[in-house]
Design a protein around this motif. Structure first.
Motif, PDB file in Angstrom:
ATOM      1  N   ALA A   8      85.755 -29.066  86.603  1.00  6.94           N
ATOM      2  CA  ALA A   8      85.909 -30.278  87.419  1.00  6.94           C
ATOM      3  C   ALA A   8      85.354 -31.489  86.680  1.00  6.94           C
ATOM      4  CB  ALA A   8      85.191 -30.107  88.753  1.00  6.94           C
ATOM      5  N   VAL A   9      84.228 -31.294  85.997  1.00  8.19           N
ATOM      6  CA  VAL A   9      83.621 -32.406  85.260  1.00  8.19           C
ATOM      7  C   VAL A   9      84.555 -32.860  84.142  1.00  8.19           C
ATOM      8  CG1 VAL A   9      81.747 -33.059  83.708  1.00  8.19           C
ATOM      9  CG2 VAL A   9      81.238 -31.797  85.795  1.00  8.19           C
ATOM     10  N   VAL A  10      85.072 -31.888  83.375  1.00  9.54           N
ATOM     11  CA  VAL A  10      85.950 -32.236  82.256  1.00  9.54           C
ATOM     12  C   VAL A  10      87.179 -32.980  82.764  1.00  9.54           C
ATOM     13  CG1 VAL A  10      87.446 -31.296  80.465  1.00  9.54           C
ATOM     14  CG2 VAL A  10      85.155 -30.369  80.775  1.00  9.54           C
ATOM     15  N   ASP A  11      87.742 -32.503  83.889  1.00  8.41           N
ATOM     16  CA  ASP A  11      88.932 -33.162  84.440  1.00  8.41           C
ATOM     17  C   ASP A  11      88.667 -34.604  84.814  1.00  8.41           C
ATOM     18  OD1 ASP A  11      90.402 -30.949  84.105  1.00  8.41           O
ATOM     19  OD2 ASP A  11      90.286 -30.236  86.187  1.00  8.41           O
ATOM     20  N   SER A  12      87.415 -34.921  85.146  1.00 11.62           N
ATOM     21  CA  SER A  12      87.109 -36.272  85.614  1.00 11.62           C
ATOM     22  C   SER A  12      86.931 -37.257  84.462  1.00 11.62           C
ATOM     23  CB  SER A  12      85.850 -36.262  86.486  1.00 11.62           C
ATOM     24  OG  SER A  12      84.707 -36.127  85.667  1.00 11.62           O
ATOM     25  N   VAL A  13      86.933 -36.744  83.231  1.00 12.60           N
ATOM     26  CA  VAL A  13      86.733 -37.649  82.092  1.00 12.60           C
ATOM     27  C   VAL A  13      88.073 -38.226  81.670  1.00 12.60           C
ATOM     28  CG1 VAL A  13      85.944 -37.838  79.712  1.00 12.60           C
ATOM     29  CG2 VAL A  13      84.754 -36.330  81.305  1.00 12.60           C
ATOM     30  N   PRO A  14      88.175 -39.560  81.608  1.00 14.47           N
ATOM     31  CA  PRO A  14      89.439 -40.147  81.163  1.00 14.47           C
ATOM     32  C   PRO A  14      89.740 -39.737  79.722  1.00 14.47           C
ATOM     33  CG  PRO A  14      87.866 -41.843  81.873  1.00 14.47           C
ATOM     34  CD  PRO A  14      87.153 -40.564  81.892  1.00 14.47           C
ATOM     35  N   GLY A  15      90.989 -39.494  79.414  1.00 17.83           N
ATOM     36  CA  GLY A  15      91.367 -39.180  78.040  1.00 17.83           C
ATOM     37  C   GLY A  15      91.385 -37.703  77.725  1.00 17.83           C
ATOM     38  N   THR A  16      90.963 -36.870  78.707  1.00 17.94           N
ATOM     39  CA  THR A  16      91.027 -35.439  78.442  1.00 17.94           C
ATOM     40  C   THR A  16      92.270 -34.856  79.095  1.00 17.94           C
ATOM     41  OG1 THR A  16      89.792 -34.879  80.420  1.00 17.94           O
ATOM     42  CG2 THR A  16      88.532 -35.215  78.395  1.00 17.94           C
TER      43      THR A  16
ATOM     44  N   VAL B 102      82.830 -27.205  75.749  1.00 15.58           N
ATOM     45  CA  VAL B 102      82.642 -28.340  74.847  1.00 15.58           C
ATOM     46  C   VAL B 102      84.017 -28.918  74.534  1.00 15.58           C
ATOM     47  CG1 VAL B 102      81.877 -29.076  72.569  1.00 15.58           C
ATOM     48  CG2 VAL B 102      80.551 -27.374  73.845  1.00 15.58           C
ATOM     49  N   VAL B 103      84.155 -30.231  74.706  1.00 16.25           N
ATOM     50  CA  VAL B 103      85.409 -30.893  74.391  1.00 16.25           C
ATOM     51  C   VAL B 103      85.163 -31.879  73.260  1.00 16.25           C
ATOM     52  CG1 VAL B 103      87.285 -32.337  75.236  1.00 16.25           C
ATOM     53  CG2 VAL B 103      86.205 -30.669  76.761  1.00 16.25           C
ATOM     54  N   LEU B 104      85.925 -31.700  72.142  1.00 20.04           N
ATOM     55  CA  LEU B 104      85.923 -32.694  71.080  1.00 20.04           C
ATOM     56  C   LEU B 104      87.199 -33.502  71.252  1.00 20.04           C
ATOM     57  CD1 LEU B 104      85.079 -30.364  68.036  1.00 20.04           C
ATOM     58  CD2 LEU B 104      83.470 -31.701  69.388  1.00 20.04           C
ATOM     59  N   LEU B 105      87.096 -34.829  71.292  1.00 14.66           N
ATOM     60  CA  LEU B 105      88.311 -35.636  71.344  1.00 14.66           C
ATOM     61  C   LEU B 105      88.811 -35.813  69.912  1.00 14.66           C
ATOM     62  CD1 LEU B 105      87.390 -38.211  74.119  1.00 14.66           C
ATOM     63  CD2 LEU B 105      88.578 -36.018  74.293  1.00 14.66           C
TER      64      LEU B 105
END
Ligand code: ZN
Lengths: 364, 382
Positions: A139-147, A197-200
């Motif tokens: 849910a947290v990751v989904d809330s980040v713009p650009g992911t 962990v998400v790397l853009l």
């Protein structure tokens, strides 16, 4: 001190009162009516409902179902009741005293909470099952713009997989690390609850060597090791409970993305652990330092929601601190130039992105 | 018996010549500091009881305020209890809030599972129930409060039906929407007419009749300013949306030049929106003069058993009163709230003028049934 006063008795049937004489006697108030008949109001049968500030007029209410009311007027009537009727003594400044006591109690409680809170939080974090943490993390990751636009080039994925394994094998993480790259021009990376962990991809394109990517990833794994995201989630939850308890709406301000705004101490801890993870993996540890240095020069362009690029502590400070941690340690990168190119191509042509970016900025 | 002579045989209350010393006033000697003590203690107890104490908190504050508010030197009395408010809240929670929440959930469940029509109907029903309950909540809270308000041992009361009020409230709200809120003076006076004509003190009844038309003239200025403000705001908003849509298109087509151009153009709807907000602010200031006139009208239109009322509140006075309230609240971060409450009581004292006096022998105790529990609906909806 006078014990006799004039009064008006309201019988609870009509708003017109009758004049009475009121005498404060040992058992209560003795009322003498115009026809000479008397009545006693025992002290425990009434309350003092109201008193004028000058103390010369009080209103007395019968306790229970009776609507009888009595107004007593005369110089010093409130003082007289204080002296002769201890039950109805003015609790002078009672509310003020209570307010002071209560304020002290609040301060003590807050101080207690302040010291007990980290202990409680760690206890809570320790018992939260991994599956919950993973679900919240999504849910947290989904809330980040650009992911959301996750890259899946097989060669790049294989390198990312090997890099993750090399870093985590001795990293002593509470969860399996789930590392992915999302296509975005933003130079950023973050660690959400549950080891995600998400790397853009902007970060990979921006990095000059694979050491730097490894350094950033190690830093994020440092957050994972200490469950920082989960702890922040609990902080936010706690703030919401406090504010909703008081009845305010402040708790709803700010969203899940707040989970990713780590504090100064968390960042230092993650830097420290990141360096440790790199050393255990035998990889060069100065990539992170170089990344900080480069970012420090162009920090102004960075978005402010970021974890990795968070402005406190300052990048210069972090660069210096990590440089000291690296010391004269030298590691070796177990990846070839082909591996590095494969990782750079995980979202497709990295230079296409760069050209666009350059065009947008119109400089460089 | 001799010593009692002075207490009898003289007129109980010397009857002043009518209006000899001007209209009569209410009197208040509440103190912000004392009220602050009550608030601080209650806040603490509310926190440690996870919010439950707030019913007792409200009760303590009311009891304090009522007992420092006087007519003819006799204080008002609040006899409500925290327990009544708490029980009222629990009852409404189980009988109203949970069932209609269930209705809401059922509606969304149906809509998500392919039964859009039934789900939509149930959702519509949900909104209508909430809208109707809203007016009822206002009325029932007032019913409870008045039934717990005593003066000289005589109970206040509010008759009429809370649903009678709420259906009017609902209907008038629709009228407001249809007339773009130009019906505000009419609606306000009509709702007060229903409410105030049902207010009692014992057997004495308040009467209220007033003409809304003079108020409408005063309302026109803020009304027109609001109209202009909303129009500008909506225009700016639509402009902004359209520019944004174009911008998205330009970005998708990778037309950087056009996008830059559009970003520049964004300034104009942004300016319109700012202007609209400014106009609304001006309208809102003008509204103070309307509200002052409304309160004067309500007082002048009211009478109680031969007693007439008047008010001397002006728009400027009302605005100054509010500005000062906000100032001290802002400066103290809200801590001055108890003093603001006392300022409200003092404003009532300052404004309300009473002409004449009822025949108190004719005001007998109320025979109305009292509501047993308090304000649950208001807790839920307001
Ligand atoms: Zn970090």
């Amino acid at each position: 001190m006078a014990r006799q006063f004039s009064g008006t008795l309201y019988d609870g049937q009509s708003a017109a009162g009758i004049d009475v004489m009121v005498e404060i006697v040992s058992v209560g108030l003795m009322l003498t009516k115009p026809d000479g008949s008397t009545d006693i109001w025992p002290y425990d049968s009434f309350t003092v409902m109201s008193a004028k500030r000058d103390g010369n007029r009080i209103a007395v209410s019968r306790v229970g179902a009776s609507d009888e009311r009595l107004t007593i007027a005369g110089s010093g009537v409130r003082d007289a009741l204080d002296i002769y009727a201890p039950q109805h003594r003015r609790k002078s400044g009672r509310d003020t005293k209570q307010a002071i006591l209560v304020s002290l109690a609040i301060i003590a409680t807050l101080a207690g909470l302040y010291f007990a809170y980290p202990v409680l939080k760690n206890a809570v974090v320790a018992v939260i099952p991994e599956s919950w943490a993973v679900a919240w993390g999504e849910a947290v990751v989904d809330s980040v713009p650009g992911t959301g636009d996750t890259c899946d080039d097989p060669a790049g994925m294989a390198v990312l997989q090997r890099l993750t394994e090399a870093l985590t094998v001795n990293a002593d993480l509470p969860y399996d690390a789930r590392v992915r790259v999302d296509k975005s021009r933003t130079v950023n990376a973050f660690a959400a609850p549950g080891g995600q962990v998400v790397l853009l991809s902007g970060l990979i394109t921006d990095a000059e060597t694979m050491d730097e990517v490894a350094g950033v990833l190690a830093h994020e794994l440092g957050h994972v090791r200490h469950k920082h995201a989960l702890k922040r989630l609990i902080d936010i939850f706690g703030i919401q409970i406090v504010f909703s308890g008081i009845g305010g709406d402040l708790g709803t301000a700010g969203g899940l993305i707040m989970v990713l705004s780590y504090g100064r101490d968390d960042e230092r801890e993650a830097d420290e652990t990141g360096i440790e993870i790199l050393k255990k993996a035998g990889m060069p540890a100065d990539g992170l330092v170089r990344f900080f240095d480069r970012l420090a020069t162009k920090r102004a362009e960075m978005p402010n929601f970021s974890d990795f690029l968070s402005t406190h502590p300052s990048l210069n400070e972090r660069s210096m601190a990590t440089r000291a941690m690296v010391g004269d340690y030298v590691g070796k990168m177990p990846f070839s130039e082909e591996d590095w190119q494969a990782l750079r191509w995980i979202c497709g042509d990295p230079d296409a992105d760069n050209e666009e970016a350059e065009e947008a900025e119109g400089t460089e | 018996m001799d010593k009692m002579e002075p207490y009898f045989g003289q007129p109980r209350e010397p009857v002043p010549a009518p209006e000899a010393s001007g209209p009569e006033k209410l009197d208040c000697d509440a103190d912000g500091g004392e009220l602050f003590g009550i608030h601080v203690i209650s806040l603490f107890l509310t926190i440690i009881t996870l919010g439950i104490y707030r019913f007792w908190w409200k009760t303590r504050v009311r009891r304090y305020m009522w007992s420092h508010f006087r007519y003819k030197d006799d204080a008002f009395e609040y006899t409500g209890t925290g327990l009544e408010l708490f029980v009222g809240f629990v009852i409404v929670l189980f009988l109203v809030v949970l069932p209609i929440t269930g209705l809401n959930i059922a509606a969304f469940w149906l809509m998500e599972n392919g039964n859009e029509v039934l789900g939509g109907l149930i959702l519509g029903l949900f909104y209508i129930i909430v809208a109707v309950l809203f007016g009822a909540a206002i009325y029932r809270a007032l019913m409870y409060r008045l039934s717990r308000t005593l003066w000289r041992g005589i109970r206040g009361g509010l008759t009429g039906s809370s649903f009678g009020y709420s259906f009017r409230y609902f209907g008038y709200t629709l009228l407001q929407i249809v007339t773009l809120w130009l019906a505000t003076p009419y609606v306000t006076i009509k709702l007060f007419e229903y409410q105030l004509n049902n207010v009692w003190l014992g057997s004495g009844r308040l009467q209220f009749h007033a003409d809304w038309r003079p108020l409408f003239k005063i309302y026109l200025l803020p009304g027109i300013i609001f109209g202009i403000g909303f129009a500008v705001l909506i225009f700016g908003y639509v402009d902004m949306l359209m520019t944004q849509m174009e911008l998205t298109e330009a970005l998708e087509a990778d037309n950087q030049e056009r996008a830059d151009e559009l970003l520049q153009e964004m300034a104009s709807p942004g300016g319109l929106i700012a202007l609209g907000l400014l106009v609304l602010f001006v309208g809102w200031i003008a509204l103070f003069w309307y509200n002052a006139a409304l309160y004067r009208t309500i007082l002048a239109g009211s009478s109680f058993e031969g007693v007439a009322f008047s008010g001397k509140l002006t728009g400027g006075r009302f605005l100054k009163f509010h500005l000062f309230n906000w100032f001290i609240l802002a400066v103290t971060g809200g801590i001055a709230y108890p003093w603001v409450q006392v300022r409200w009581l003092n404003l009532i004292v300052e404004v309300v003028e009473i002409h004449g006096e009822p025949d108190f022998t004719k005001i007998a105790q109320s025979t109305e049934d009292m509501p047993k529990f308090g304000e649950g609906l208001a807790e839920a909806f307001l």
